[in-house]
Design a protein around this motif. Structure first.
Motif, short mmCIF file in Angstrom:
data_model
loop_
_atom_site.label_atom_id
_atom_site.label_comp_id
_atom_site.label_asym_id
_atom_site.label_seq_id
_atom_site.Cartn_x
_atom_site.Cartn_y
_atom_site.Cartn_z
N LEU A 185 0.86 -1.17 0.00
CA LEU A 185 0.00 0.00 0.00
C LEU A 185 0.90 1.22 0.00
CD1 LEU A 185 -2.66 1.61 0.46
CD2 LEU A 185 -2.31 1.22 2.91
N GLU A 186 0.70 2.11 -0.98
CA GLU A 186 1.41 3.38 -1.02
C GLU A 186 0.38 4.50 -0.97
OE1 GLU A 186 3.98 3.75 -4.38
OE2 GLU A 186 5.35 2.21 -3.65
N MET A 187 0.61 5.47 -0.11
CA MET A 187 -0.25 6.63 0.01
C MET A 187 0.62 7.87 -0.06
SD MET A 187 -2.65 5.29 3.15
CE MET A 187 -1.23 4.74 4.11
N TYR A 188 0.14 8.89 -0.76
CA TYR A 188 0.85 10.16 -0.86
C TYR A 188 0.05 11.21 -0.11
CZ TYR A 188 3.66 7.84 -4.37
OH TYR A 188 4.51 6.97 -5.02
N PHE A 189 0.65 11.74 0.94
CA PHE A 189 0.00 12.73 1.79
C PHE A 189 0.57 14.11 1.52
CE2 PHE A 189 -0.64 8.82 4.08
CZ PHE A 189 -1.89 8.95 4.63
N SER A 190 -0.31 15.11 1.39
CA SER A 190 0.19 16.47 1.24
C SER A 190 0.91 16.86 2.52
CB SER A 190 -0.96 17.44 0.93
OG SER A 190 -1.91 17.42 1.95
N GLY A 191 2.09 17.42 2.38
CA GLY A 191 2.88 17.84 3.53
C GLY A 191 3.79 16.75 4.09
N LEU A 192 3.62 15.50 3.64
CA LEU A 192 4.42 14.40 4.17
C LEU A 192 5.12 13.63 3.05
CD1 LEU A 192 5.32 12.59 6.55
CD2 LEU A 192 3.20 11.32 6.26
N GLY A 193 4.44 13.41 1.97
CA GLY A 193 5.01 12.63 0.88
C GLY A 193 4.51 11.20 0.90
N LYS A 194 5.34 10.31 0.38
CA LYS A 194 4.95 8.91 0.22
C LYS A 194 5.09 8.12 1.51
CE LYS A 194 7.46 5.65 -1.90
NZ LYS A 194 8.09 4.86 -2.98
#
Length: 124
Positions: free
Chosen positions: A92-101
């Motif tokens: 599972l890969e998630m990209y969060f604004s302000g944090l990245g991958k």
């Protein structure tokens, strides 16, 4: 905070939520429900109806813990990769604004498609 870019993660497998509730309960807001818990050797992550919480257990005794809260509302992109014949893990890969991958690896028996559906339900 967990260094998601430079960490090696042990494969996570589904665990009974009651195993971690003593540590997690104080972090949950009113009405927040735990959907699933996935645990490695010491570290674990859990999915609620509001966010993903990643827990990095530190030190010899494991009493020190780092809790990273990642709200679904900050996910801009996510990806699930199912297990194959020779590659027995799923990701599972998630990209969060302000944090990245942020990347988690699960055992092949984990229902990664269901995890993706849950994230989609709350993030979209």
């Amino acid at each position: 905070m967990i260094d998601f870019k430079n960490s090696e993660y042990v494969k996570l497998k589904e665990t009974d939520p009651s195993v971690v509730m003593k540590d997690i309960a104080p972090l949950l807001i009113d009405g927040e429900q735990v959907i699933g818990v996935y645990k490695g050797i010491r570290d674990y992550c859990l999915f609620t109806d509001k966010r993903v919480i990643s827990v990095n257990v530190q030190g010899m005794t494991g009493k020190k813990k780092d809790f990273t809260s990642m709200p679904y509302s900050k996910i801009s992109v996510f990806s699930v990769e199912t297990a194959g014949v020779l590659d027995m893990d799923s990701e599972l890969e998630m990209y969060f604004s302000g944090l990245g991958k942020v990347k988690f690896e699960f055992t092949g028996r984990s229902n990664i498609v269901e995890i993706g559906r849950i994230i989609g339900h709350y993030a979209l």
